[in-house]
Enzyme design. Structure first.
Site, PDB file in Angstrom:
ATOM      1  N   ASP A 233       0.853  -1.197   0.000  1.00  0.00           N
ATOM      2  CA  ASP A 233       0.000   0.000   0.000  1.00  0.00           C
ATOM      3  C   ASP A 233       0.887   1.244   0.000  1.00  0.00           C
ATOM      4  O   ASP A 233       2.117   1.148  -0.022  1.00  0.00           O
ATOM      5  CB  ASP A 233      -0.948  -0.006   1.213  1.00  0.00           C
TER       6      ASP A 233
ATOM      7  N   HIS B  69      -2.585   2.968  -4.724  1.00  0.00           N
ATOM      8  CA  HIS B  69      -2.059   2.546  -3.416  1.00  0.00           C
ATOM      9  C   HIS B  69      -0.653   1.974  -3.599  1.00  0.00           C
ATOM     10  O   HIS B  69      -0.326   0.927  -3.045  1.00  0.00           O
ATOM     11  CB  HIS B  69      -2.988   1.520  -2.760  1.00  0.00           C
TER      12      HIS B  69
ATOM     13  N   ASP C  84      -8.563  -0.428  -6.180  1.00  0.00           N
ATOM     14  CA  ASP C  84      -9.450   0.558  -5.549  1.00  0.00           C
ATOM     15  C   ASP C  84      -8.790   1.931  -5.507  1.00  0.00           C
ATOM     16  O   ASP C  84      -7.570   2.052  -5.557  1.00  0.00           O
ATOM     17  CB  ASP C  84      -9.798   0.127  -4.118  1.00  0.00           C
ATOM     18  N   GLU C  85      -9.644   2.944  -5.423  1.00  0.00           N
ATOM     19  CA  GLU C  85      -9.219   4.309  -5.106  1.00  0.00           C
ATOM     20  C   GLU C  85      -7.985   4.746  -5.905  1.00  0.00           C
ATOM     21  O   GLU C  85      -6.937   5.028  -5.337  1.00  0.00           O
ATOM     22  CB  GLU C  85      -8.927   4.420  -3.598  1.00  0.00           C
TER      23      GLU C  85
ATOM     24  N   THR D 253      -5.787  -1.083   9.126  1.00  0.00           N
ATOM     25  CA  THR D 253      -5.140  -0.843  10.416  1.00  0.00           C
ATOM     26  C   THR D 253      -4.591   0.575  10.603  1.00  0.00           C
ATOM     27  O   THR D 253      -3.680   0.772  11.398  1.00  0.00           O
ATOM     28  CB  THR D 253      -4.012  -1.880  10.628  1.00  0.00           C
TER      29      THR D 253
HETATM   30  C1  ACM Z   1     -10.914  -0.110   0.423  1.00  0.00           C
HETATM   31  O1  ACM Z   1     -11.421  -0.062   1.535  1.00  0.00           O
HETATM   32  N1  ACM Z   1     -10.258   0.931  -0.070  1.00  0.00           N
HETATM   33  C2  ACM Z   1     -11.023  -1.288  -0.424  1.00  0.00           C
END
Ligand code: ACM
Ligand code: ZN
Length: 740
Positions: free
Chosen positions: A181, A253, A315-316, A458
């Protein structure tokens, strides 16, 4: 209770008393209720097939973790034995438990089924009754998962194994290991050593939510898993019937990877591993070199993880860099792509095809639907259920993980007593109520829902103890959703079993949350009055409450019926069992005033929340619970309240929340007008920005003395706020408008 039993069908209808005290997830088929299988006479384990040896050994490992318990000898004795029988005809993961003569108990199934039978026996052995009914058990869903983010905070191999133990004990079978990430790269890749020598380290971590102004803790963070460690974890998990699904995030990420190899970004400029939470604008530039780089990484990943699915994130992904990158724009043009979303899809399809060529399937977060789904990709639906619904309609496999029910980084109890969390509210009861099959899917489409998983991000979970606390006991509820399925016996049946299960969690020294014991307070404002209702799922004990500010004790008022709030102040409540407080003290602040329960008219519909919250008599406390506020974004309203008759009012108090880091601002001016007919208003006062801010500093509310006798009161809120981040919009959050 009767109603619940009736809904269980014949197989379970009489079983409650026998097994109510034990076993989570609840077995799906009780075959005989009359005869208990007594487990206390078991002295050894007999295996009829050596494939079952590891099951027996692992069962013993679980036993030995409990103080005072010893491993059972694995030998040739068939009396007083747990007899493990390999049943080649059994379906994977199913098992059967029955009693045999000579005080023996037979568990039959394949290796995975016998393992689960042993987990059932392990739980029952440690419960009050130490017995089981004859039963046959099988899971409702194939994918029964838990995720763990080891990037925001790093957790070592011993904790990862412990976490896998928790999964296995609850018959969960998929561990989604979030390995890369923006805030850290945690997997050794031999071809690219900088990924870990640079990408696994960050300078420090933001303190709590100090985004702006930023405050760091000054403590360097580092950590990664060597390939040897990963192989060890994967093998450990496999013996416990847990598949490890690795996640290698792309194309977003990716800041930790780009800190090591900036040549795979659009700008190619040096970046550092992120020390705040959130999403980096710097992402992989999806060009051929990047694809080649990621394929080489995946080559090593595939050697470590035999799982069918490889999670590739997706994602994102901010498209900021791609929009101004010549290479990205050329790729869009050359490949006739519509936009950057299609560019993302174009990139994901290459990775998906590569994995397919190696006999694997990609799985990604639901954003990978945008711009078109890759042919072999499964979807993990996290932004609600919509992604899962869309994918299953396109005949793609789906794992449900909506934020509403499956984000275990959310609060699970009262914010006043829970540790700082990212937000949200996902208590055990909500998890238990989750149904992984969304409404409205045809039977054929439902087949594409593999199951569900909960995610443990986390950011605000720095320690292993804290991770356990956030996971437990919500993981127990999730396990029952996924194993026992839609015929599970219901929350009222679950709660006493969970309470019994807590004893086992304690024996295993698991740090679980007791928020389930916290009293739930709700309230209604009606006819100018406020009534409060207290609730607990527990039947044995008593809820005590006070309204004088003192902490509740067994000498306080026991709750028997809804509470009529007769004066302003704090209502405090707590659940007691056998004289002992069980949950935390929960409180609500009520202020009785002349507008309580009266309707408010707003010129602008609230962006979030409802208008009745502003006169419901409850004043929100900190930390904020967003559902207690009525919220407007950008356009602040004019609010009018009708007191029904000319009423003397000496003070106006507006309970607003100033929280600049979340774009929650005070009004920059307020005009207060009054009227006797609701049509012709006259200005009573104008409050300036300085007056508003001074009052807020003093009272944590906007509070002014006034002197009038009027029927209609109208407040107009101005928003001339200059935001810290000019790309954002200001929000107005109101909890109560108090006229005294
Ligand atoms: C996520 O919670 N960004 C998959
Ligand atoms: Zn680019």
């Amino acid at each position: 209770m009767k109603k619940i039993l009736l809904s269980l069908g014949v197989a379970w209808s009489l079983s409650t008393s026998l097994v109510a005290q034990q076993v989570i997830p609840f077995p799906t088929k009780i075959l005989s209720q009359e005869k208990k299988i007594d487990l206390s006479k078991i002295k050894s384990i007999y295996i009829d097939d050596k494939r079952l040896l590891r099951d027996a050994e692992i069962f013993n490992e679980y036993l030995m973790r409990i103080d005072g318990k010893q491993a059972l000898p694995i030998d040739k004795t068939k009396q007083n034995a747990l007899i493990l029988t390999y049943d080649s005809k059994a379906t994977e993961e199913t098992y059967r438990i029955e009693s045999l003569y000579d005080n023996s108990v037979k568990i039959s199934g394949k290796v995975s089924g016998v393992f689960y039978g042993l987990m059932t026996v392990f739980q029952a052995l440690n419960s009050v009754e130490s017995s089981l009914p004859k039963l046959e058990d099988q899971p409702a869903f194939k994918w029964r998962g838990m995720h763990l983010d080891v990037c925001r905070h790093f957790f070592d191999v011993s904790f990862v194994k412990r976490y896998i133990d928790f999964l296995a004990m609850h018959k969960l079978n998929t561990f989604h290991w979030h390995l890369t990430d923006d805030q850290g790269w945690r997997i050794e890749i031999k071809q690219f050593p900088l990924l870990t020598s640079i990408g696994s380290k960050r300078k420090e971590t933001m303190v709590e939510k100090n985004f702006n102004p930023y405050k760091g803790d000054g403590i360097p963070v580092q950590g990664f898993y060597t390939q040897e460690e990963i192989k060890d974890v994967v093998a450990y998990a496999a013996e416990r019937n847990v598949t490890v699904v690795p996640e290698i995030e792309m194309p977003g990420h990716a800041l930790a990877a780009l800190a090591a190899y900036p040549e795979y970004s659009c700008n190619k400029t040096p970046v550092s591993v992120m020390t705040t939470w959130g999403v980096s604008d710097d992402v992989f530039c999806p060009n051929d070199e990047t694809v080649a780089f990621l394929k080489k990484i995946l080559d090593e990943v595939l050697l470590l993880f035999p799982s069918k699915y490889i999670h590739i994130g997706g994602d994102e992904v901010p498209k900021t860099r791609w929009k101004t990158c010549a290479v990205c724009q050329e790729a869009i043009r050359k490949n006739n792509l519509k936009d950057e979303h299609e560019l993302q899809s174009f990139f994901i399809k290459k990775i998906d095809a590569y994995l397919a060529s190696k006999g694997r399937n990609s799985i990604g977060w639901d954003e990978i639907l945008e711009g078109g789904l890759a042919p072999n990709a499964a979807i993990m639906s996290w932004r609600g259920e919509e992604g899962g619904i869309a994918a299953s309609k396109q005949k793609h496999y789906v794992v449900m993980s909506p934020g509403s029910h499956c984000y275990f980084d959310h609060y699970q109890g009262n914010r006043q007593t829970e540790p700082l969390a990212i937000g949200g509210f996902t208590p055990v009861q909500k998890v238990y109520a989750y149904s992984p099959i969304p409404e409205g899917l045809s039977e054929a489409q439902q087949k594409y829902i593999l199951g569900a998983q909960a995610n443990l991000w986390t950011e605000y979970i720095p320690t292993t103890k804290h991770a356990e606390y956030m996971a437990m006991p919500r993981m127990c509820a999730l396990a029952e959703v996924l194993w026992s399925g839609k015929n599970r016996p219901g929350y009222e049946h679950f709660v006493p079993r969970l309470e019994n299960h807590f004893l086992l969690l304690e024996k295993l020294h698991i740090n679980y949350s007791k928020a389930i014991y916290d009293v739930a307070i709700s309230h209604q404002a009606t006819g100018g009055y406020v009534f409060a209702t207290l609730q607990t799922p527990f039947k044995e004990g008593t809820m005590y409450y006070t309204t004088d500010g003192k902490d509740p004790s067994v000498n306080a008022t026991p709750y028997t019926k809804r509470i009529f709030i007769t004066k302003s102040g704090k209502l405090k409540a707590q659940y007691f069992d056998h004289g002992e407080p069980k949950g935390n003290i929960v409180s609500r602040v009520f202020e009785l005033h002349k507008a309580v329960s009266l309707p408010i008219i707003s010129t602008i519909t609230p962006t979030r929340g409802t208008l009745n919250l502003i006169t419901d008599g409850q004043v929100s406390q900190l930390p904020k619970v967003i559902d207690e506020y009525t919220c407007w974004k950008d356009q602040f309203p004019t609010l009018t309240v009708d007191l029904h008759r000319p009423t003397a009012v000496t003070s106006l108090k507006i309970c607003a929340l100033k929280e600049l880091e979340n774009n929650n601002y005070l009004p920059t001016a307020i005009t207060l007008e009054v009227s006797s007919d609701g049509k012709n208003f006259s200005i009573l006062k104008n409050f300036t920005e300085k007056e508003i801010n001074d009052s807020y500093k003093q009272h944590q509310a906007i509070q002014f003395a006034i002197d009038t006798k009027s029927r209609y009161f109208r407040c107009t809120f101005e928003n001339q706020n200059k935001l810290l981040n000019p790309e954002e919009k200001a929000w107005l959050l109101l909890s109560e408008l108090i006229l005294q």
